[in-house]
Design an enzyme around this catalytic site. Structure first.
Site, mmCIF file in Angstrom:
data_model
loop_
_atom_site.group_PDB
_atom_site.id
_atom_site.type_symbol
_atom_site.label_atom_id
_atom_site.label_comp_id
_atom_site.label_asym_id
_atom_site.label_seq_id
_atom_site.Cartn_x
_atom_site.Cartn_y
_atom_site.Cartn_z
ATOM 1 N N CYS A 223 0.842 -1.197 0.000
ATOM 2 C CA CYS A 223 0.000 0.000 0.000
ATOM 3 C C CYS A 223 0.881 1.254 0.000
ATOM 4 O O CYS A 223 1.735 1.412 0.870
ATOM 5 C CB CYS A 223 -0.923 0.011 1.215
ATOM 6 S SG CYS A 223 -1.974 1.493 1.283
ATOM 7 N N CYS A 433 -7.055 13.652 -43.734
ATOM 8 C CA CYS A 433 -6.801 14.586 -42.628
ATOM 9 C C CYS A 433 -5.341 15.010 -42.527
ATOM 10 O O CYS A 433 -5.022 16.069 -41.980
ATOM 11 C CB CYS A 433 -7.249 13.981 -41.307
ATOM 12 S SG CYS A 433 -6.293 12.538 -40.786
ATOM 13 N N CYS A 440 4.668 11.875 -39.104
ATOM 14 C CA CYS A 440 5.885 11.386 -39.735
ATOM 15 C C CYS A 440 6.893 12.520 -39.936
ATOM 16 O O CYS A 440 8.100 12.346 -39.750
ATOM 17 C CB CYS A 440 5.549 10.736 -41.076
ATOM 18 S SG CYS A 440 6.966 9.922 -41.865
ATOM 19 N N CYS A 470 2.679 6.165 -38.356
ATOM 20 C CA CYS A 470 1.521 6.569 -39.162
ATOM 21 C C CYS A 470 0.333 5.645 -38.933
ATOM 22 O O CYS A 470 -0.824 6.079 -38.901
ATOM 23 C CB CYS A 470 1.889 6.607 -40.640
ATOM 24 S SG CYS A 470 2.514 5.042 -41.305
#
Length: 499
Positions: A223, A433, A440, A470
């Site tokens: 924890c 788009c 790139c 890409c």
């Protein structure tokens, strides 16, 4: 189906869309799709397409305008399902340190399993067991508020921070919860998570929970939020302390012991091995990651803000899954740990997430954050999705899946580096788009030209290194990573002839 449409569903309680349709449980089907259980959603549809002539009452009452009718109609077209997949009788039973589970899904130690009523309700809904919220002999004082989130741009939550500690019920109250749960649900598996400050406390706690009838003892060495010093993550970073405390726990119980690991460490393996040397029968991992999720630029504090101040807290949710999987793999591939049970957690929201943990070496799974966000009901698709997968793969036992993906992850010097896999451009679905071109150009290898007239990207082969940035940034999946594989020594003319 568009994921954006499905993700508009806010997963209402007692959803009105489900009541509006007299023939189909639209709410349940949309929920299945939301949790990656597409084949299960299809299986819930009647053979006759009742949506064709429907006036769309379900989507008319939807508070967020989800195009439910269109989604369900598209579901029939997009999802491949064969009626001969007999998944309902698939056996998901498995074991955790020799204790039988009806399925691999448990609640992890947290607020989601912190009293009798809620744990009983989870058991009724199909969870195989629960690691109860950690009990101790300390006076637990919690802050308010104690949760915060990190969200995607669409408002969905992918990261969750808490500054919560352990159970704030009294020690005797928790023991009573254990006794009643085991009496009322004898087939369910109950893990008692414990935390002590001294060896004597660890032994005493182990003995007490054993006498209360639990099945497994889980030692919380992880924890990150403890007010008391030298507890939780402070212990989990020290192999000698872990070994010493596991030995103390073993003095108090003959039950299986899991040691819960902290990810706030470079290498989990030395601590896991120390726990095993001390007498642990298995490992649970991971707990939450120490984090600061934001800084408010006006108040200069971070969330959750408690009277203007905050603290480093534990981070969980989908965002931590890659970190969790890495630790699981490390341990499973270690010869000294591999044959011990690993109970995995850290970002499991749907059945595919859970399967990834199993494939990398986990024999059981624990879930918290997804339950906090979406409720115990996610168990429906965790179970159904896993069963369908196993039926499709002709797999009869969870044990057959444990660790089978681990061999596919190798050391750096074993990765093949002599070829390039070129991206494939699907111009019929490209929307022009230019996102691929931007990424790139500014973050890759300047291997794309952008035709301003056609608004389509054009590859420059002798510059492309096959990094696939890409592919990842294309918002409409019009670029895929399954293009031609070529040797690096080939010249650009040869490459152009093959793309």
């Amino acid at each position: 189906m568009k994921l954006t449409d499905i993700n508009k569903c806010i997963l209402c309680y007692d959803a009105v869309c489900g009541k509006a349709c007299e023939s189909i449980d639209t709410a349940r089907i949309i929920r299945a799709l939301r949790f990656n259980n597409q084949v299960g959603a299809y299986a819930m549809l009647p053979k006759q397409d009742l949506c064709v002539d429907c006036e769309g009452k379900c989507q008319n009452v939807c508070p967020t305008g989800v195009p439910i009718k269109n989604i369900i109609s598209q579901c029939r077209k997009d999802i491949k399902y064969t009626d001969n997949i007999q998944y309902k009788n698939i056996d998901l039973s498995c074991e955790i340190c020799g204790v039988k589970l009806e399925n691999p899904f448990l609640l992890s130690s947290s607020v989601v399993a912190s009293n009798y009523e809620m744990t009983a309700r989870a058991f009724e809904m199909g969870w195989a067991g629960a690691a109860f919220k950690t009990i101790c002999l300390m006076d637990i004082r919690e802050a308010s508020p104690r949760f915060s989130t990190v969200k995607n741009v669409d408002g969905s939550i992918y990261g969750f921070k808490n500054i919560e500690q352990l159970s704030d019920h009294s020690f005797e109250e928790n023991l009573d919860f254990f006794r009643k749960l085991k009496k009322d649900y004898p087939s369910k598996v109950l893990l008692a998570s414990i935390m002590g400050r001294t060896e004597a406390e660890w032994t005493y706690l182990a003995k007490a929970v054993t006498e209360a009838g639990v099945d497994i003892v889980e030692c919380n060495f992880s924890c990150p939020n403890m007010e008391a010093k030298n507890t939780g993550v402070d212990v989990g970073q020290d192999p000698e302390a872990v070994k010493r405390y596991v030995k103390a726990v073993r003095k108090g119980t003959n039950l299986p012991i899991l040691a819960k690991m902290t990810p706030n460490i470079a290498d989990m393996r030395p601590v896991a091995k120390a726990a095993i040397e001390g007498g642990a029968d298995g490992i649970a991992a991971i707990n939450t990651i120490k984090s600061i999720t934001n800084v408010d630029i006006d108040t200069y504090t971070t969330a959750p803000s408690v009277n203007g101040l905050s603290m480093v807290g534990g981070y969980s949710g989908a965002a931590v899954k890659p970190v969790a999987l890495r630790f699981i793999l490390d341990m499973y591939k270690d010869a000294e740990i591999k044959n011990y049970h690993i109970s995995g957690m850290g970002g499991i929201e749907n059945w595919k997430d859970g399967l990834e943990f199993i494939l990398l070496g986990c024999g059981s799974l624990q879930v918290t954050t997804a339950v906090m966000l979406y409720g115990y009901r996610i168990i429906d698709d965790l179970i159904m999705g896993t069963k369908i997968y196993m039926a499709q793969k002709n797999i009869s036992s969870i044990s057959q899946l444990v660790g089978i993906a681990a061999e596919k992850i190798v050391e750096n010097d074993q990765i093949e580096r002599d070829t390039i896999v070129y991206p494939k451009f699907h111009r019929e679905t490209c929307v022009g788009c230019g996102r691929c071109y931007i990424s790139c150009s500014d973050g890759g290898h300047q291997a794309l030209n952008f035709n301003s007239e056609t608004r389509k990207p054009v590859l420059i082969p002798n510059k492309c290194v096959g990094c696939h940035l890409c592919v990842l940034v294309c918002p409409v999946s019009a670029i895929t990573g399954d293009g031609k594989r070529v040797l690096k020594k080939q010249n650009s003319k040869e490459i152009l002839g093959r793309i």
